[in-house]
Motif scaffolding. Structure first.
Motif, mmCIF file in Angstrom:
data_model
loop_
_atom_site.group_PDB
_atom_site.id
_atom_site.type_symbol
_atom_site.label_atom_id
_atom_site.label_comp_id
_atom_site.label_asym_id
_atom_site.label_seq_id
_atom_site.Cartn_x
_atom_site.Cartn_y
_atom_site.Cartn_z
ATOM 1 N N ARG A 301 44.282 42.916 12.838
ATOM 2 C CA ARG A 301 43.184 42.009 12.378
ATOM 3 C C ARG A 301 43.720 41.089 11.200
ATOM 4 N NH1 ARG A 301 39.130 46.043 8.679
ATOM 5 N NH2 ARG A 301 41.057 47.255 7.826
ATOM 6 N N VAL A 303 41.891 39.194 7.838
ATOM 7 C CA VAL A 303 40.548 39.386 7.128
ATOM 8 C C VAL A 303 40.669 38.386 5.950
ATOM 9 C CG1 VAL A 303 38.885 40.945 5.812
ATOM 10 C CG2 VAL A 303 40.377 41.848 7.577
ATOM 11 N N ARG A 305 38.336 37.083 2.367
ATOM 12 C CA ARG A 305 37.022 37.332 1.596
ATOM 13 C C ARG A 305 36.311 36.168 1.464
ATOM 14 N NH1 ARG A 305 36.343 39.364 -3.793
ATOM 15 N NH2 ARG A 305 34.198 39.062 -4.132
ATOM 16 N N THR A 311 27.406 37.369 4.375
ATOM 17 C CA THR A 311 28.008 37.809 5.775
ATOM 18 C C THR A 311 27.266 39.252 6.182
ATOM 19 O OG1 THR A 311 29.447 39.452 4.554
ATOM 20 C CG2 THR A 311 30.194 37.260 4.998
ATOM 21 N N ASN A 313 28.046 42.210 5.696
ATOM 22 C CA ASN A 313 28.278 43.202 4.679
ATOM 23 C C ASN A 313 27.234 43.384 3.927
ATOM 24 O OD1 ASN A 313 30.869 42.954 5.883
ATOM 25 N ND2 ASN A 313 32.156 42.557 4.120
ATOM 26 N N SER A 366 33.628 42.215 7.615
ATOM 27 C CA SER A 366 34.932 42.900 7.368
ATOM 28 C C SER A 366 34.638 44.368 6.907
ATOM 29 C CB SER A 366 35.650 42.326 6.012
ATOM 30 O OG SER A 366 34.888 42.264 4.761
ATOM 31 N N TYR A 367 35.803 45.058 7.328
ATOM 32 C CA TYR A 367 35.569 46.618 7.398
ATOM 33 C C TYR A 367 36.846 47.273 6.532
ATOM 34 C CZ TYR A 367 33.127 45.220 11.464
ATOM 35 O OH TYR A 367 32.362 44.752 12.440
ATOM 36 N N GLN A 377 32.647 46.549 4.332
ATOM 37 C CA GLN A 377 33.160 46.422 2.835
ATOM 38 C C GLN A 377 32.151 46.149 2.106
ATOM 39 O OE1 GLN A 377 36.317 43.565 3.211
ATOM 40 N NE2 GLN A 377 37.968 45.099 3.088
ATOM 41 N N GLY A 381 32.619 39.140 3.614
ATOM 42 C CA GLY A 381 34.216 39.032 4.415
ATOM 43 C C GLY A 381 34.148 38.576 5.893
ATOM 44 N N THR A 383 36.340 38.386 9.681
ATOM 45 C CA THR A 383 37.527 39.073 10.437
ATOM 46 C C THR A 383 37.835 38.289 11.572
ATOM 47 O OG1 THR A 383 36.950 41.304 9.426
ATOM 48 C CG2 THR A 383 38.397 41.374 11.206
ATOM 49 N N GLU A 447 42.833 35.241 2.086
ATOM 50 C CA GLU A 447 43.093 36.300 3.028
ATOM 51 C C GLU A 447 43.555 37.537 2.147
ATOM 52 O OE1 GLU A 447 46.149 35.566 6.195
ATOM 53 O OE2 GLU A 447 47.102 36.887 5.075
#
Length: 538
Positions: A301, A303, A305, A311, A313, A366-367, A377, A381, A383, A447
């Motif tokens: 992956r 990712v 920010r 997002t 998240n 994102s994770y 997260q 983020g 991904t 990134e």
């Protein structure tokens, strides 16, 4: 352990009620003269986590629904052992997967036919693919079938920007990657109906539960395949502490998946003779290929920010999460009704290729954990995940003990082949281009993975080894083919009569796609072949 006889004789006994088993049970029981028994080690799929599409993350390690296998440490992945989810519930992995409906390219199936799998060319399997679907009626797609397939109902603005950025990467929008061609950027089609998961059990079992000739038994842990005089005669299983044997007057069909099917064959003395002897088991048939040829997609992956808190998240945390939960309960809409991946692409790593060799999944989230999915997260983020469509690395599934309740050794040998290592590096570079487009620039802060310090091939390969993960597309361990393959193109196990395998394990080579749709197609074609063949007492 002595076993009691279970409810007379059966024309068809199906082991495993996953994606393949549900299709088999549905199709075989259409002939009301045939008694069909479906055995599943797990239970019913009633829990809310199995209904809410976003519940995918909650079922990821839950032993109530998941076998929770672990691979052997792999030298190609820094000696890491990887968590490998497999569904243990009606619907199998289709009850816990990421919902994506991807059928594969025509070349995948033509390649099977050219490798000795007669009857499995794209032209020959397309009617079964179309017959499964309730999507839209066209030359390539089906409408009115049991499996509902839907498009994403609305675009997140970051997803819209990702799609706009496709042109900067040389890719056009593809309105249907399951149609005439795969290549392009697109939103994913999903096995979601009216905001709820629509698993194989929803599609193929729920409408037929009242058929008098079908018996579905949950909580049935299969111990072995019984044989006599070169024929499979029944299945011994444990349920509620009782050992029971179901006798087959017709055929037994294994649909326990790429791990379960070879494992059961091995502990029944129907795998490699050397392994049977090592386990202290009699050699009923010598099938050296059973458990070999394991294939899977291995994903990395990239990712970024995201600048603004828009997002998934943020939506997945209280108090916004409480609103999303109420919204789903009342309307079946909102964040919880989406698949984890919203959009994606099929792309060629170089222009000289005739078709795409890389598949991508994109999400405005994102994770925190390693791999493609995990804990979201705390900061905004986005991904993109990438994997090689047709990897060259091969592994194995092998029983450790004669007791099937003990998990087998699972070794995918990720990144063992030089071609796969090269594809990992290229895939990360292409993924970076996708997130570096002008269309996504207004959303991107920086990134965060692999990170700007990792630029050369060695650094990217090191990242792929350390942070990549399975995408749960295991297949190939009972491959079908000509002489030398353990399973014939008619899906019969060599060396014993009355036994077929009809699940992802029979794929001779992995498809350039998520494997759920192809697994259902295999089962539909298997059922058609079996129905054409007369049984002892049809």
């Amino acid at each position: 352990m002595s076993a009691e006889r279970f409810e007379g004789d059966w024309d068809h006994i199906i082991v495993g009620a996953g994606s393949a088993g549900c299709v088999l049970a549905n199709r075989l029981s259409t002939d009301l003269r045939r008694r069909v028994l479906l055995l599943e080690a797990g239970g019913e799929a009633r829990h809310p986590y199995l209904q809410v599409p976003a519940g995918f993350l909650k079922t990821f390690r839950d032993p109530r629904f998941n076998w929770n296998f672990t691979t052997e440490p792999g030298p190609g992945v820094d000696d890491r052992a990887m968590h490998t989810p497999r569904g243990r519930v009606l619907g199998g992995s289709s009850a816990i997967n990421g919902h994506l409906w991807v059928r594969g390219s025509a070349r995948d199936f033509d390649g099977w036919a050219q490798a000795g799998c007669r009857g499995w060319s794209h032209e020959e399997v397309l009617p079964y693919c179309r017959g499964l679907e309730d999507y839209r009626d066209s030359a390539h797609r089906g409408a009115g079938g049991p499996q509902h397939v839907s498009d994403i109902p609305a675009l997140h603005p970051i997803v819209a920007a990702f799609l706009d950025g496709g042109a900067e990467c040389g890719l056009a929008r593809n309105p249907d990657y399951n149609g005439a061609a795969q290549e392009g950027v697109f939103t994913y089609q999903r096995s979601i109906r009216r905001g709820s998961r629509f698993s194989a059990a929803s599609a193929f079992l729920a409408p037929i539960r009242r058929r008098a000739n079908l018996r579905i038994v949950t909580g049935a842990m299969v111990l072995r395949i019984e044989t006599a005089s070169g024929r499979a005669t029944g299945i011994t299983f444990v349920r509620d502490g009782r050992a029971l044997t179901a006798h087959a007057r017709g055929e037994i069909v294994l649909a326990a998946g790429a791990i379960g099917s070879p494992h059961l064959l091995q502990v029944s003395g129907l795998g490699p003779a050397a392994l049977s002897r090592a386990l202290g088991l009699p050699v009923i048939a010598d099938n050296p290929g059973v458990g070999e040829n394991l294939q899977d997609h291995y994903a990395m992956r990239v990712v970024h920010r995201v600048i603004r808190p828009v997002t998934l998240n943020e939506q997945a945390r209280p108090p916004r999460l409480w609103w999303e939960m109420a919204r789903w309960v009342l309307t079946r809409r909102g964040m919880l009704a989406y698949s984890p991946a919203h959009a994606g692409a099929f792309a060629r790593s170089r222009d000289t290729l005739e078709e795409p060799d890389l598949q991508f999944v994109f999400t405005p989230a994102s994770y925190s954990e390693e791999g493609v999915t995990g804990q979201l997260q705390d900061v905004p983020g986005m991904t993109i995940g990438v994997w090689q469509c047709r990897p060259e690395s091969r592994g194995f599934v092998r029983a450790r003990q004669s007791d099937p309740r003990q998990a087998p050794a699972i070794q995918p040998n990720y990144l063992a082949a030089a071609e796969d290592r090269a594809a990992a590096i290229t895939g990360l570079r292409v993924a970076r281009r996708f997130l570096g487009t002008r269309a996504l620039a207004p959303w991107s802060a920086a990134e965060t993975a692999p990170g700007p310090a990792r630029q050369d091939d060695d650094a990217l390969l090191a990242y792929a080894r350390a942070k990549g993960a399975t995408v749960y597309h295991l297949c190939g361990t009972c491959r079908m083919g000509g002489d030398g393959a353990p399973v014939t193109p008619e899906l019969r196990l060599r060396g014993v009569d009355g036994l077929r395998v009809a699940d992802a394990s029979v794929m001779p080579r992995i498809v350039s796609a998520n494997t759920n749709a192809t697994t259902m197609m295999i089962a539909a074609k298997a059922a058609a072949m079996m129905l054409r063949q007369s049984t002892t007492n049809p």
